[in-house]
Structure formats: structure tokens, C-alpha cells
Design a protein around this motif. Structure first.
Motif, short mmCIF file in Angstrom:
data_model
loop_
_atom_site.label_atom_id
_atom_site.label_comp_id
_atom_site.label_asym_id
_atom_site.label_seq_id
_atom_site.Cartn_x
_atom_site.Cartn_y
_atom_site.Cartn_z
N THR A 225 -10.81 6.76 1.07
CA THR A 225 -10.37 7.49 -0.10
C THR A 225 -10.33 9.07 0.16
O THR A 225 -11.06 9.37 1.37
N LEU A 226 -9.56 9.66 -0.58
CA LEU A 226 -9.39 11.15 -0.09
C LEU A 226 -10.93 11.79 -0.20
O LEU A 226 -11.30 12.87 0.49
N ASP A 227 -11.83 11.37 -1.11
CA ASP A 227 -12.89 11.93 -1.45
C ASP A 227 -14.08 11.65 -0.24
O ASP A 227 -14.68 12.40 0.43
N ILE B 192 9.53 13.10 -7.22
CA ILE B 192 9.43 12.27 -5.98
C ILE B 192 8.04 11.25 -6.05
O ILE B 192 8.45 10.15 -5.92
N ILE B 193 7.02 11.80 -6.96
CA ILE B 193 5.86 11.00 -6.90
C ILE B 193 6.18 9.65 -7.76
O ILE B 193 5.89 8.42 -7.28
N PRO C 208 -3.50 17.19 -4.40
CA PRO C 208 -3.03 16.64 -5.80
C PRO C 208 -2.01 15.37 -5.86
O PRO C 208 -2.17 14.50 -6.48
N GLU C 209 -0.97 15.79 -4.86
CA GLU C 209 0.05 14.75 -5.03
C GLU C 209 -0.53 13.41 -4.05
O GLU C 209 -0.02 12.36 -4.57
N LEU C 210 -1.13 13.55 -3.11
CA LEU C 210 -1.80 12.55 -2.65
C LEU C 210 -2.61 11.62 -3.31
O LEU C 210 -2.68 10.46 -3.25
N ARG C 211 -3.25 12.39 -4.11
CA ARG C 211 -4.23 11.68 -4.85
C ARG C 211 -3.62 10.75 -5.90
O ARG C 211 -3.99 10.02 -6.38
N ARG C 212 -2.40 11.33 -6.48
CA ARG C 212 -1.70 10.50 -7.19
C ARG C 212 -1.04 9.39 -6.85
O ARG C 212 -0.73 8.29 -7.32
N GLU D 85 0.73 -1.43 -0.16
CA GLU D 85 -0.14 0.08 -0.01
C GLU D 85 0.80 1.38 0.09
O GLU D 85 1.92 1.28 0.34
N ILE D 86 0.35 2.27 -0.64
CA ILE D 86 1.08 3.67 -0.44
C ILE D 86 -0.09 4.60 0.32
O ILE D 86 -1.14 4.90 -0.23
N ARG D 87 0.04 4.65 1.66
CA ARG D 87 -0.98 5.26 2.37
C ARG D 87 -0.61 6.78 2.71
O ARG D 87 0.49 7.11 3.19
N GLY D 88 -1.82 7.61 2.70
CA GLY D 88 -1.33 8.82 3.04
C GLY D 88 -1.79 8.95 4.53
O GLY D 88 -2.71 8.42 5.20
#
Ligand SMILES: Nc1ncnc2c1ncn2[C@@H]1O[C@H](COP(=O)(O)OP(=O)(O)O)[C@@H](O)[C@H]1O
Ligand SMILES: [Mg+2]
Length: 244
Positions: A227-229, A182-183, A205-209, A31-34
Motif C-alpha cells: 500500500t502507499l503507506d 481521469i480518476i 492523492p490521485e494514486l491513493r484514490r 487490479e489498478i496498480r500504481g
């Protein structure tokens, strides 16, 4: 599957301030978790606990099935946990390449080193990857903030095998061109080497990607996940950010 990272009841106080307050967080393999939350919600303290810089007052940290909350930073790194710092920490009077080689030197000390040609090839490859190859012989203190962030990322990727990458505000004050690098670097390491990541950031925007899911902290605890949304519409999250 065993999660790469699991915390249970993790707590840390500074005098009267409870910075992390019974945090229970699970991040699955690959996973890539924010990790988001208002200023002062305990995100950096969490990263410092996970990387062993701070000792928890209570609670457990489990990395790939092994308890780590009593281990020191180098012992945690040896278990495949790498990190970057919000304000880059590099050896200023060493070159970029020398900084990136530090995890490989630590492996010699542990008796788990890899052959030197392989280490140098990997370092060169990673520097290429984060676009720092032309600066490999520059002193770290000569780098811009964004370049220093890239050097920290390449250094973290030198931890072998890297299982969990912790990033504290990797985009803060960083130029958009470097943000994209970085992304790409994190996505590529996740895809090619299965690296799991926990990324503290405010940059939507970066987290969304980067992330399919984010966890939201407020006053040291987890208040939402999704999710972000989903979290952007969560009543507790709105309340935390608006400070009502
Ligand atoms: N080393 C420290 N000494 C004293 N208080 C600290 C220290 N680090 C963090 N804090 C406090 O703990 C709380 C959480 O801080 P921090 O983890 O830096 O939050 P965030 O990264 O989410 O902005 C804040 O109230 C902060 O002032
Ligand atoms: Mg912080």
C-alpha cells in the motif's frame, strides 16, 4: 487466476545506461496498480517495453498467459493492451472523434471489426464519459494538455476488449478538474468492464484514490511493493528518493 501482466527479468539498456534491469512485476486481474519511483528509475521505459514500442534486451512479458515481448505495438494492442503517453500523442489534424476511432479502424484491418453503429455509439459514450463530447469535432491540435490526455484515455477504451490499460504520468500538468475526470473514468472502466491498469504517477492523492497497491522502481528494478503507506515507510524507498 492467471495474472493479466507478468514480467520476468525484463531488461533494456540504452548504450551504457541500464534503464530497466531484471524487472519482475505481476499485476492481477482487475487490479489498478500504481508504479512509482524517482526520476530516471525506468518507469517510462517499462511502459514502452510493455506496449511494444521498445524491444526488450532480455526477459519475458506475459499478457494473460501469452508471451508478448517479441510482438509489435499493434499486435500488443490487438491483445487488449491500451496505453496513454505522458506527452499526448494524437493525430493533430484529425478531429477528437476521429482520433478516438483509430482502434476501431485497426480492428477492421485485423478482420475483428464491430458494426459501425456500435462503434460510433461506443465512441460517443466514451467521449461523453470523459467530458469531451462538446469538442468531438475540434481538431486534436486545438486541445489543452489535459483535454488531450482525456482523448487518449477515450481512445484506449476503444480497444475492444481492453484488458490492460497502461498510463504514463496521466496527471502531470493537468488541471484538478480534469484529474478528477481521469480518476473517475479509470475507476468506472475497472468496475464496469474489469479493466486492469498500471498507472505511472508521482501524484500521491490521485494514486491513493486509484490504487490499493503500488510498486516502486529504482535504477530499473523493483525495490518495494505494498500500500502507499507501507512503501512510504520502507527504508529502501526512502533511501531511493533521498538519494543516499
Ligand atoms: N530513448 C532513450 N535513449 C537513451 N536513454 C534513455 C532513453 N529512454 C530512457 N533513457 C534513460 O533510461 C533511464 C530511465 O528512464 P525512464 O524510463 O524515462 O525513467 P522514468 O520514467 O522513471 O523517469 C534514464 O537514465 C534515462 O535517461
Ligand atoms: Mg517517465
Amino acid at each position: 487466476m492467471t495474472p493479466v501482466l507478468e514480467t520476468r527479468g525484463l531488461s533494456k539498456r540504452f548504450g551504457g545506461v541500464v534503464a530497466v534491469d531484471g524487472l519482475s512485476l505481476t499485476v492481477g486481474q482487475g487490479e489498478i496498480r500504481g508504479l512509482i519511483g524517482p526520476n530516471g528509475s525506468g518507469k517510462t521505459t517499462t511502459v514502452n517495453l510493455l506496449s511494444g514500442l521498445y524491444r526488450a534486451d532480455a526477459g519475458e512479458i506475459v499478457v494473460r498467459g501469452e508471451r508478448t515481448e517479441r510482438l509489435r505495438p499493434h499486435e500488443i494492442a490487438a491483445r487488449g493492451v491500451g496505453r496513454t503517453f505522458q506527452v499526448p500523442k494524437l493525430f493533430g489534424n484529425m478531429t477528437v472523434l476521429e482520433n478516438v476511432l483509430v482502434p476501431a479502424l485497426a480492428a477492421i484491418d485485423r478482420g475483428t471489426e464491430r458494426p459501425l453503429p456500435e462503434v460510433l455509439e461506443r465512441a460517443g459514450h466514451l467521449l461523453e464519459f470523459v467530458t469531451l463530447q462538446p469538442l468531438r469535432d475540434a481538431l486534436a491540435k486545438e486541445l489543452s494538455g489535459g483535454q488531450a490526455m482525456l482523448a487518449q484515455i477515450a481512445r484506449a477504451f476503444m480497444v475492444r476488449p481492453l484488458h490492460l490499460l497502461l498510463m504514463d504520468e496521466p496527471f502531470a500538468g493537468v488541471h484538478p478538474t480534469i484529474r478528477a475526470v481521469i480518476i473517475e473514468s479509470v475507476l468506472r472502466m475497472n468496475r464496469e468492464e474489469g479493466v486492469t491498469a498500471l498507472v505511472v504517477s508521482h501524484e500521491m492523492p490521485e494514486l491513493r484514490r486509484l490504487c490499493s497497491r503500488v510498486s516502486v522502481m529504482h535504477e530499473g528494478t523493483l525495490i518495494a511493493e505494498g500500500t502507499l503507506d507501507e512503501v512510504a515507510n520502507d527504508a529502501r524507498v526512502l533511501e531511493a528518493y533521498l538519494g543516499r
